[in-house]
Scaffold this motif. Sequence first.
Motif, PDB file in Angstrom:
ATOM      1  N   SER A 159       0.820  -1.206   0.000  1.00  0.00           N
ATOM      2  CA  SER A 159       0.000   0.000   0.000  1.00  0.00           C
ATOM      3  C   SER A 159       0.855   1.257   0.000  1.00  0.00           C
ATOM      4  CB  SER A 159      -0.932   0.012   1.221  1.00  0.00           C
ATOM      5  OG  SER A 159      -1.839  -1.060   1.172  1.00  0.00           O
ATOM      6  N   VAL A 160       1.994   1.211   0.691  1.00  0.00           N
ATOM      7  CA  VAL A 160       2.885   2.362   0.760  1.00  0.00           C
ATOM      8  C   VAL A 160       3.930   2.323  -0.349  1.00  0.00           C
ATOM      9  CG1 VAL A 160       4.616   3.521   2.165  1.00  0.00           C
ATOM     10  CG2 VAL A 160       2.524   2.676   3.217  1.00  0.00           C
ATOM     11  N   LEU A 161       4.433   1.129  -0.680  1.00  0.00           N
ATOM     12  CA  LEU A 161       5.470   1.013  -1.696  1.00  0.00           C
ATOM     13  C   LEU A 161       4.947   1.381  -3.081  1.00  0.00           C
ATOM     14  CD1 LEU A 161       8.360   0.158  -2.411  1.00  0.00           C
ATOM     15  CD2 LEU A 161       7.525  -2.189  -2.643  1.00  0.00           C
ATOM     16  N   GLY A 162       3.653   1.099  -3.337  1.00  0.00           N
ATOM     17  CA  GLY A 162       3.086   1.319  -4.660  1.00  0.00           C
ATOM     18  C   GLY A 162       3.289   2.723  -5.195  1.00  0.00           C
ATOM     19  N   PRO A 163       2.836   3.773  -4.495  1.00  0.00           N
ATOM     20  CA  PRO A 163       3.000   5.132  -5.028  1.00  0.00           C
ATOM     21  C   PRO A 163       4.456   5.522  -5.253  1.00  0.00           C
ATOM     22  CG  PRO A 163       1.384   5.099  -3.264  1.00  0.00           C
ATOM     23  CD  PRO A 163       2.025   3.742  -3.269  1.00  0.00           C
ATOM     24  N   PHE A 164       5.358   5.095  -4.362  1.00  0.00           N
ATOM     25  CA  PHE A 164       6.759   5.460  -4.530  1.00  0.00           C
ATOM     26  C   PHE A 164       7.378   4.735  -5.727  1.00  0.00           C
ATOM     27  CE2 PHE A 164       6.074   6.535  -0.065  1.00  0.00           C
ATOM     28  CZ  PHE A 164       6.593   7.813  -0.042  1.00  0.00           C
ATOM     29  N   LEU A 165       7.069   3.452  -5.868  1.00  0.00           N
ATOM     30  CA  LEU A 165       7.597   2.697  -6.992  1.00  0.00           C
ATOM     31  C   LEU A 165       7.041   3.234  -8.310  1.00  0.00           C
ATOM     32  CD1 LEU A 165       9.323   0.331  -7.920  1.00  0.00           C
ATOM     33  CD2 LEU A 165       7.357  -1.175  -7.607  1.00  0.00           C
ATOM     34  N   GLY A 166       5.741   3.596  -8.305  1.00  0.00           N
ATOM     35  CA  GLY A 166       5.148   4.157  -9.509  1.00  0.00           C
ATOM     36  C   GLY A 166       5.816   5.448  -9.917  1.00  0.00           C
ATOM     37  N   GLY A 167       6.075   6.333  -8.957  1.00  0.00           N
ATOM     38  CA  GLY A 167       6.752   7.585  -9.273  1.00  0.00           C
ATOM     39  C   GLY A 167       8.177   7.376  -9.738  1.00  0.00           C
ATOM     40  N   PHE A 168       8.877   6.454  -9.077  1.00  0.00           N
ATOM     41  CA  PHE A 168      10.276   6.198  -9.434  1.00  0.00           C
ATOM     42  C   PHE A 168      10.394   5.647 -10.858  1.00  0.00           C
ATOM     43  CE2 PHE A 168      13.920   3.258  -9.587  1.00  0.00           C
ATOM     44  CZ  PHE A 168      14.944   4.150  -9.302  1.00  0.00           C
ATOM     45  N   LEU A 169       9.569   4.663 -11.184  1.00  0.00           N
ATOM     46  CA  LEU A 169       9.627   4.080 -12.527  1.00  0.00           C
ATOM     47  C   LEU A 169       9.211   5.091 -13.587  1.00  0.00           C
ATOM     48  CD1 LEU A 169       8.116   0.528 -11.825  1.00  0.00           C
ATOM     49  CD2 LEU A 169      10.506   1.085 -12.300  1.00  0.00           C
ATOM     50  N   THR A 170       8.216   5.909 -13.273  1.00  0.00           N
ATOM     51  CA  THR A 170       7.763   6.912 -14.232  1.00  0.00           C
ATOM     52  C   THR A 170       8.855   7.933 -14.524  1.00  0.00           C
ATOM     53  OG1 THR A 170       5.473   6.657 -13.501  1.00  0.00           O
ATOM     54  CG2 THR A 170       6.025   8.678 -14.674  1.00  0.00           C
ATOM     55  N   ASP A 171       9.564   8.369 -13.482  1.00  0.00           N
ATOM     56  CA  ASP A 171      10.601   9.396 -13.647  1.00  0.00           C
ATOM     57  C   ASP A 171      11.897   8.846 -14.231  1.00  0.00           C
ATOM     58  OD1 ASP A 171       8.891  11.285 -12.630  1.00  0.00           O
ATOM     59  OD2 ASP A 171       9.617  11.075 -10.572  1.00  0.00           O
ATOM     60  N   GLN A 172      12.279   7.638 -13.818  1.00  0.00           N
ATOM     61  CA  GLN A 172      13.588   7.105 -14.195  1.00  0.00           C
ATOM     62  C   GLN A 172      13.539   6.079 -15.324  1.00  0.00           C
ATOM     63  OE1 GLN A 172      16.229   8.479 -12.785  1.00  0.00           O
ATOM     64  NE2 GLN A 172      14.903   9.696 -11.436  1.00  0.00           N
ATOM     65  N   GLY A 173      12.377   5.512 -15.586  1.00  0.00           N
ATOM     66  CA  GLY A 173      12.295   4.409 -16.534  1.00  0.00           C
ATOM     67  C   GLY A 173      12.742   4.758 -17.929  1.00  0.00           C
TER      68      GLY A 173
END
Length: 524
Positions: free
Chosen positions: A158-172
């Motif tokens: 629940s907490v990891l989801g938003p951070f992982l989504g932002g990280f992949l979107t910015d760095q992917g």
Amino acid sequence: MTENLTHRQKMLTFAGILLAMFLGSLDQTIVSTALPRIVADLNGLDRFTWVATAYLVASTALVPIYGKLADTYSRRKIEVVAVCIFLVGSMLCGLAGEFGDLPLLGDGMTQLVVFRAIQGFGGAGLFAMAFIIIADLFPPAERGRYQGFTGAVFGTSSVLGPFLGGFLTDQGTNWIPGVAGWRLVFYVNLPLGLLALWFILTQMPALRPRTEPKPLDYFSALLLLTGLGPLVVALQLNKTNYPWTSPLTLGLLAVAAVSLALFVVRSLRHENPILDFGLFRNNVFRTANGALFLLGGAFLGIIIFEPLFMVNVLGVSATKAGVSLIPLSMGVVLGSLLAGQMVSRFGNYKYWMIGGLIVLLGGLSLLATMPATVSYRQILTYLFLCGIGLGPTMPLYTLAIQNAIEPHLMGQATSASQFFRQIGGAITASVLGAILTFTLAHSLPASATPVTPTAQKTVVSEGPALPANATSPAMREAFSTAISRVYLFNIFLVVGGLLMTLLVPELPLRKTNAPGSAPAPPAE
């Protein structure tokens, strides 16, 4: 069904199931921080809320059907099908819009909404089957310590989801030239899902039903889908654009009411119903699901509205508001694991349920009485306390239900517990949004622009510009008052859940999954 399995086989199966459940839970939140980039790339601002709603509708409506399928066919086959549907949906989501407009599916944003629904069809199975298969692997006397990990997985994702989504979107984009980073939010499911699939195919036993399978009642399944689908959509609609009295909202609710009424009538008359309503005669099943319905709403209310308080009252950034949920997650993980371990060691699950809810009431009382001048660290402490209290609600209510139900009905009973938790959250989120909007409308300065229930989810995930006077004392005080009332309503939900929990019979935990081993609930 699992008596001849070694401990290693059970643990490898357990690992695969948890990994699959993690993926389904992660996808409820991972898309939120990628939505701004998705909307910009696919030109779909008018449909951005449906990216989340499509997944929610599908993953909620299919849960009872998966439970019935698990009681009819091999659990392994059903789990494999669910994982495969989820992976296909993930791949299609990542490809949305890559080939322009498509026949029947339209532009890229419409494609993404449809593909998210496909993902949700698989995600429903990942949730429901996890608890069902764990029940097969371990008898109730041992199950608590293992089901505690499901709460830990849910809280972490629940907490990891938003951070992982932002990280992949910015760095992917830097990793794979020419591929938009937001597409990796969906592609990341593929290697993890294939790993879970390998565990399931190579380590998991067939887990066939104990009774002779009967054909699924497809008409009942259709009635259930046409009832739950419109209901969840009606609850998720932006009530600013589609108020409760609008033709669309009323029409959806009418379709849902008629379909669900026909589903109940059909189920009571059919020899092989999707949901055996005779389960409601079981005192544990009835009272525990009533508590789950209320507590599912309380959990979602904290997650949605606490970041809104952080942004609009304390004035912190969207990122810092997201970080503030980490203590809540840590508390859920700790409370879930601790309660599961203690129940497996000493029994007496009811004491831990009641104790957890008392702690939760303490944390919510602190949140409901926060002044606008409360510090960031104080809120983190309150959230951690709420997490500790919420932790036992993840594994123990399901454990109590499974312990009281005969093994041949395990799939239906277990999926019902997941369904009541999810539908309770959907209904409560809508009610809490209405409370927030009503209070703000009477508290905000006349020149301010109220934040709608839909916008409340957007504030944290997208960080849009707030009204010019958003940081004014009057604005902060208005949001503080409104969110305090939301938490006050949450307190009533938890009190209701506590009263229902007091009615849950305390039954001895079974040491076997053999047929006929379920202890009889006390006479009513």
